[in-house]
Design a protein around this motif. Structure first.
Motif, PDB file in Angstrom:
ATOM      1  N   ARG A 255       0.819  -1.200   0.000  1.00 33.61           N
ATOM      2  CA  ARG A 255       0.000   0.000   0.000  1.00 33.61           C
ATOM      3  C   ARG A 255       0.863   1.264   0.000  1.00 33.61           C
ATOM      4  NH1 ARG A 255      -0.073  -2.019   5.011  1.00 33.61           N
ATOM      5  NH2 ARG A 255       0.714  -0.667   6.680  1.00 33.61           N
ATOM      6  N   SER A 256       0.299   2.282  -0.592  1.00 32.15           N
ATOM      7  CA  SER A 256       0.910   3.605  -0.604  1.00 32.15           C
ATOM      8  C   SER A 256      -0.112   4.624  -0.127  1.00 32.15           C
ATOM      9  CB  SER A 256       1.385   3.980  -2.013  1.00 32.15           C
ATOM     10  OG  SER A 256       2.405   3.127  -2.461  1.00 32.15           O
ATOM     11  N   TYR A 257       0.397   5.711   0.412  1.00 28.02           N
ATOM     12  CA  TYR A 257      -0.470   6.817   0.812  1.00 28.02           C
ATOM     13  C   TYR A 257       0.089   8.090   0.194  1.00 28.02           C
ATOM     14  CZ  TYR A 257      -3.903   9.290   3.670  1.00 28.02           C
ATOM     15  OH  TYR A 257      -4.984  10.036   4.076  1.00 28.02           O
ATOM     16  N   PHE A 274      -3.654   8.159  10.116  1.00 27.30           N
ATOM     17  CA  PHE A 274      -4.037   6.956   9.367  1.00 27.30           C
ATOM     18  C   PHE A 274      -2.806   6.111   9.042  1.00 27.30           C
ATOM     19  CE2 PHE A 274      -7.849   9.512   7.747  1.00 27.30           C
ATOM     20  CZ  PHE A 274      -8.733   8.883   8.616  1.00 27.30           C
ATOM     21  N   ILE A 275      -1.745   6.776   8.627  1.00 22.91           N
ATOM     22  CA  ILE A 275      -0.521   6.059   8.263  1.00 22.91           C
ATOM     23  C   ILE A 275       0.098   5.382   9.484  1.00 22.91           C
ATOM     24  CG2 ILE A 275       1.837   6.340   7.376  1.00 22.91           C
ATOM     25  CD1 ILE A 275       0.683   8.719   5.697  1.00 22.91           C
ATOM     26  N   ARG A 276       0.150   6.105  10.597  1.00 20.69           N
ATOM     27  CA  ARG A 276       0.707   5.527  11.831  1.00 20.69           C
ATOM     28  C   ARG A 276      -0.088   4.307  12.267  1.00 20.69           C
ATOM     29  NH1 ARG A 276       0.733  10.920  13.573  1.00 20.69           N
ATOM     30  NH2 ARG A 276      -1.015  10.475  14.997  1.00 20.69           N
ATOM     31  N   ARG A 284       4.887  -5.276   9.307  1.00 20.78           N
ATOM     32  CA  ARG A 284       5.785  -5.965   8.376  1.00 20.78           C
ATOM     33  C   ARG A 284       5.554  -5.517   6.928  1.00 20.78           C
ATOM     34  NH1 ARG A 284       8.516 -10.092  10.756  1.00 20.78           N
ATOM     35  NH2 ARG A 284       7.707 -10.871  12.754  1.00 20.78           N
ATOM     36  N   ASN A 285       4.526  -4.747   6.733  1.00 26.47           N
ATOM     37  CA  ASN A 285       4.191  -4.243   5.407  1.00 26.47           C
ATOM     38  C   ASN A 285       3.914  -2.742   5.527  1.00 26.47           C
ATOM     39  OD1 ASN A 285       3.347  -3.954   2.716  1.00 26.47           O
ATOM     40  ND2 ASN A 285       1.258  -4.621   3.183  1.00 26.47           N
ATOM     41  N   PRO A 286       4.950  -1.941   5.749  1.00 29.43           N
ATOM     42  CA  PRO A 286       4.744  -0.511   6.008  1.00 29.43           C
ATOM     43  C   PRO A 286       4.219   0.243   4.783  1.00 29.43           C
ATOM     44  CG  PRO A 286       7.082  -0.974   5.744  1.00 29.43           C
ATOM     45  CD  PRO A 286       6.380  -2.309   5.784  1.00 29.43           C
ATOM     46  N   THR A 287       3.570   1.338   5.063  1.00 31.98           N
ATOM     47  CA  THR A 287       3.014   2.191   4.019  1.00 31.98           C
ATOM     48  C   THR A 287       4.128   2.973   3.331  1.00 31.98           C
ATOM     49  OG1 THR A 287       1.063   2.492   5.417  1.00 31.98           O
ATOM     50  CG2 THR A 287       1.308   3.978   3.539  1.00 31.98           C
ATOM     51  N   LYS A 288       4.126   2.961   1.999  1.00 28.90           N
ATOM     52  CA  LYS A 288       5.016   3.820   1.239  1.00 28.90           C
ATOM     53  C   LYS A 288       4.330   5.171   1.085  1.00 28.90           C
ATOM     54  CE  LYS A 288       8.302   5.250  -1.491  1.00 28.90           C
ATOM     55  NZ  LYS A 288       9.641   5.583  -0.937  1.00 28.90           N
ATOM     56  N   VAL A 289       4.981   6.243   1.540  1.00 25.60           N
ATOM     57  CA  VAL A 289       4.353   7.559   1.572  1.00 25.60           C
ATOM     58  C   VAL A 289       4.928   8.453   0.486  1.00 25.60           C
ATOM     59  CG1 VAL A 289       3.913   9.613   2.958  1.00 25.60           C
ATOM     60  CG2 VAL A 289       3.935   7.356   4.045  1.00 25.60           C
ATOM     61  N   TYR A 290       4.022   9.069  -0.262  1.00 28.37           N
ATOM     62  CA  TYR A 290       4.385  10.072  -1.262  1.00 28.37           C
ATOM     63  C   TYR A 290       3.726  11.389  -0.870  1.00 28.37           C
ATOM     64  CZ  TYR A 290       5.531   5.962  -4.083  1.00 28.37           C
ATOM     65  OH  TYR A 290       6.048   4.778  -4.545  1.00 28.37           O
ATOM     66  N   ASP A 291       4.357  12.479  -1.241  1.00 29.32           N
ATOM     67  CA  ASP A 291       3.814  13.792  -0.920  1.00 29.32           C
ATOM     68  C   ASP A 291       3.596  14.601  -2.191  1.00 29.32           C
ATOM     69  OD1 ASP A 291       3.788  14.026   2.094  1.00 29.32           O
ATOM     70  OD2 ASP A 291       5.866  13.436   1.781  1.00 29.32           O
TER      71      ASP A 291
END
Length: 327
Positions: A255-257, A274-276, A284-291
């Protein structure tokens, strides 16, 4: 719309724009022989038409795009009678029961599931699910139910509620205190059965507040066009529905945010919460964050910048393809 140059440039991978009544009204289906399939889920009051600037950019890069109207939106929108009376009787408009009060999250999920089934049967590429704003609730439910069919999930300034919570429960959270949307809401949702705003208001202050909340970085003509496509009622039941997600299903899908730094509707503080919460749940499957340096609706104000991020997500190793401002 896709112009002739884009069609020719994409000729080998996206040979046609296909409208498919078997999937639903107002969907954009661009068949690709290679690439991924983007399923775009709009947010509250919006419709498939709001993706018009983004969809051609994705299809021109060789990807399929499906943008369904959720029940009660787009061509399936239904309106309270008082909405069309001008000057408006605000007392009547604020209390009239919504014709969409019975629309449920399950109906939203069924509509998107049909789109996914259509893409799968057509032999299109892996599914990338993109949910905007309140569309994130539907997105989460879809991923939980169809995890094996989802290649990647993207939350675009979207609700990503924890298991056992609802979107409604976050509206009173301290992280949402800066939201500019509260003053726009009309009536009591428990009585009208919807979250209601007046898209046709002639009150300059109300119109300015609407632009500030949803399209604060859009040019005035773009704001006017976008708001003209909105519908006044958004069913309350999906807001109140409890989210269900498990590690085995939702937690297993990459997933990405995409955070929108100038967002006045869904504050960045709430996006970060939400991301936290997601990362604490599926660590074990952290969110990939884009801005992206935009307001709540970059598909209107910055479609090219948004497409760059989504195309990077679609690539096998997309991080290095991102422009510096999006890293």
């Amino acid at each position: 719309m896709i112009n002739r140059r884009n069609l020719l440039a994409a000729g080998a991978t996206a040979p046609a724009l296909v409208l498919s009544p078997s999937v639903g009204a107002a969907e954009i289906n661009v068949q690709a022989t290679k690439g991924k399939t983007f399923v775009l889920i709009h947010g509250s009051w919006h419709s498939s038409g709001h993706w018009e600037r983004l969809a051609p950019l994705l299809s021109a890069a060789g990807h399929a795009v499906i943008a369904p109207d959720l029940p009660g939106h787009g061509l399936s929108a239904r309106f309270p009678g008082s909405y069309f009376q001008r000057p408006i009787d605000i007392s009547k408009f604020s209390t009239e029961a919504s014709p969409l009060a019975g629309v449920t999250l399950d109906q939203y999920v069924a509509t998107v599931s049909d789109s996914i089934d259509y893409a799968r049967k057509a032999g299109w590429g892996p599914i990338i699910l993109v949910g905007h704003s309140m569309g994130g609730v539907t997105t989460t439910a879809i991923v939980e139910q169809h995890a094996k069919q989802i290649h990647h999930v993207v939350y675009l300034a979207a609700f990503m509620p924890s298991d056992g919570t609802s979107a409604l429960s976050y509206l009173s959270a301290p992280e949402n205190a800066a939201s500019a949307f509260g003053p726009l809401l009309l009536g009591d949702p428990s009585k009208t059965g919807c979250v209601r705003i007046d898209m046709r208001s002639t009150d300059p202050k109300y119109v300015a507040a609407l632009q500030l909340a949803l399209y604060n970085d859009a040019e005035l003509p773009d704001f006017q066009s976008a708001v003209n496509l909105l519908t006044p009622d958004d069913p309350i039941q999906p807001f109140a529905a409890l989210t269900h997600r498990t590690l085995a299903n939702w937690g297993s899908v990459p997933r990405s945010y995409i955070r929108t730094s100038k967002d006045n509707a869904l504050p960045i503080a709430l996006q970060n919460r939400f991301i936290r919460e997601a990362d604490a749940f599926a660590f074990r499957n952290p969110t990939k964050v884009y801005d992206i340096d935009s307001g709540h609706s970059p598909f209107i104000s910055q479609p090219t910048a948004l497409a760059d991020i989504l195309l990077a997500v679609a690539s096998v190793r997309g991080d290095e393809a991102l422009p510096p401002w999006a890293r």
